[in-house]
Motif scaffolding. Structure first.
Motif, PDB file in Angstrom:
ATOM      1  N   TYR B  32       0.886  -1.153   0.000  1.00  0.00           N
ATOM      2  CA  TYR B  32       0.000   0.000   0.000  1.00  0.00           C
ATOM      3  C   TYR B  32       0.929   1.209   0.000  1.00  0.00           C
ATOM      4  N   PHE B  34       1.724   5.496  -0.470  1.00  0.00           N
ATOM      5  CA  PHE B  34       1.146   6.804  -0.193  1.00  0.00           C
ATOM      6  C   PHE B  34       2.167   7.899  -0.497  1.00  0.00           C
ATOM      7  N   TYR B  36       2.569  11.904   0.925  1.00  0.00           N
ATOM      8  CA  TYR B  36       2.099  12.938   1.828  1.00  0.00           C
ATOM      9  C   TYR B  36       2.901  14.214   1.558  1.00  0.00           C
ATOM     10  N   GLN B  38       4.074  17.964   3.461  1.00  0.00           N
ATOM     11  CA  GLN B  38       4.190  18.659   4.747  1.00  0.00           C
ATOM     12  C   GLN B  38       4.712  20.064   4.525  1.00  0.00           C
ATOM     13  N   LEU B  44       1.126  16.220   8.281  1.00  0.00           N
ATOM     14  CA  LEU B  44       1.182  15.623   6.954  1.00  0.00           C
ATOM     15  C   LEU B  44      -0.208  15.583   6.327  1.00  0.00           C
ATOM     16  N   LEU B  46      -2.410  13.913   3.197  1.00  0.00           N
ATOM     17  CA  LEU B  46      -2.411  12.830   2.220  1.00  0.00           C
ATOM     18  C   LEU B  46      -2.706  13.377   0.830  1.00  0.00           C
ATOM     19  N   LYS B  49      -2.994   7.802  -2.859  1.00  0.00           N
ATOM     20  CA  LYS B  49      -2.689   6.466  -2.356  1.00  0.00           C
ATOM     21  C   LYS B  49      -2.873   5.436  -3.466  1.00  0.00           C
ATOM     22  N   PHE B  90       6.727  13.333   1.260  1.00  0.00           N
ATOM     23  CA  PHE B  90       7.126  12.043   1.808  1.00  0.00           C
ATOM     24  C   PHE B  90       6.372  10.920   1.115  1.00  0.00           C
ATOM     25  N   ASN B 100      -0.522  -2.169  10.315  1.00  0.00           N
ATOM     26  CA  ASN B 100      -0.807  -1.058   9.410  1.00  0.00           C
ATOM     27  C   ASN B 100       0.123   0.126   9.612  1.00  0.00           C
ATOM     28  N   LYS B 101       1.322  -0.123  10.120  1.00  0.00           N
ATOM     29  CA  LYS B 101       2.233   1.000  10.302  1.00  0.00           C
ATOM     30  C   LYS B 101       2.706   1.497   8.951  1.00  0.00           C
ATOM     31  N   LEU B 102       2.997   2.788   8.896  1.00  0.00           N
ATOM     32  CA  LEU B 102       3.564   3.394   7.701  1.00  0.00           C
ATOM     33  C   LEU B 102       5.073   3.536   7.885  1.00  0.00           C
ATOM     34  N   PHE B 104       8.156   5.554   6.240  1.00  0.00           N
ATOM     35  CA  PHE B 104       8.352   6.736   5.405  1.00  0.00           C
ATOM     36  C   PHE B 104       9.772   6.793   4.850  1.00  0.00           C
ATOM     37  N   GLY B 105       9.876   7.440   3.690  1.00  0.00           N
ATOM     38  CA  GLY B 105      11.180   7.811   3.173  1.00  0.00           C
ATOM     39  C   GLY B 105      11.676   9.061   3.889  1.00  0.00           C
ATOM     40  N   GLY B 106      12.874   9.479   3.530  1.00  0.00           N
ATOM     41  CA  GLY B 106      13.477  10.619   4.192  1.00  0.00           C
ATOM     42  C   GLY B 106      12.940  11.967   3.739  1.00  0.00           C
TER      43      GLY B 106
END
Lengths: 114, 114
Positions: B32, B34, B36, B38, B44, B46, B49, B90, B100-102, B104-106
């Motif tokens: 899954y 996404f 985001y 910021q 963040l 959305l 997705k 992100f 269901n944790k996300l 993230f990239g840097g």
């Protein structure tokens, strides 16, 4: 429909102290996740709460703990604060079923540890 | 364990020019995905997705992203950038097996030149 809210907005604490951050989930959402975002980095998953129980935890020590209440709001508690705990703490809420993967974030709480 | 890489830390584009932000993920199953955004000092939001189906997904604010399984990529695009698009972006991957944790990239910081 109200979005995710967090309090306080900013917080300054001294090393060794304890802190409690609060989050109210978006209307209709029953799951709350917490993330830590250090300066210049992406958010890192701390833990998630579903039906008032922890439902997954990231690589954070036990001094990071949480609660979820019957109205789905949540608290993040951090004991024995360290300088490296200075970060933006983000709360995200999500719904159920197919929409459980869509997480909606609050504005965050900026914690500074001196 | 899943991971996300955003190879570009900063990108500068002229207003009206096109924008493409790169995202590569690592995950053992169907991810899954996404994006985001910021803004400074904010939480963040959305943008879009991907869960399944059509690999080209449309989001808010004129953004779109394409899922390419063979390249493990989920790049974000916008045909014509507005000054208000200056922000940090992100990419994240969701993992059902981990509560269901996300992850993230840097992040990629986008600067828009007038």
């Amino acid at each position: 429909e109200t979005g995710v809210t967090q309090s306080p907005t900013h917080l300054i604490k001294t090393r060794g102290q304890q802190v409690t951050l609060r989050c109210s989930s978006q209307s209709g959402h029953n799951t709350v996740s917490w993330y830590q975002q250090a300066l210049g980095q992406g958010p890192q998953f701390i833990f998630q709460y579903y039906r008032e129980e922890e439902n997954g935890r990231g690589n954070f020590p036990p001094r990071f703990s949480g609660l979820q209440f019957p109205n789905y709001s949540s608290e993040l508690n951090v004991n024995a604060l360290e300088l490296d705990d200075s970060a933006l703490y983000l709360c995200a809420s999500s719904g159920i079923g197919d929409f459980s993967y869509e997480q909606y974030f609050g504005p965050g709480t900026r914690l500074t540890v001196t | 364990a899943q991971s996300v890489t955003q190879p570009d830390i900063h990108i500068t584009v002229s207003e009206g020019a096109s924008l493409e932000l790169r995202c590569n993920y690592s995950y053992g199953a169907t991810p899954y995905l996404f994006w985001y955004v910021q803004s400074p000092g904010q939480g963040l939001q959305l943008l879009l997705k991907y869960f399944s189906g059509d690999t080209l997904v449309q989001g808010i604010k004129g953004f779109e992203a394409e899922f390419k399984r063979s390249q493990s990529s989920f790049n974000l695009r916008k045909p014509s950038v507005h000054w208000s698009d200056a922000a940090e972006y992100f990419c994240a991957v969701g993992a059902a097996a981990a509560g269901n944790k996300l992850t993230f990239g840097g992040g990629t910081r986008v600067l828009v030149k007038p």
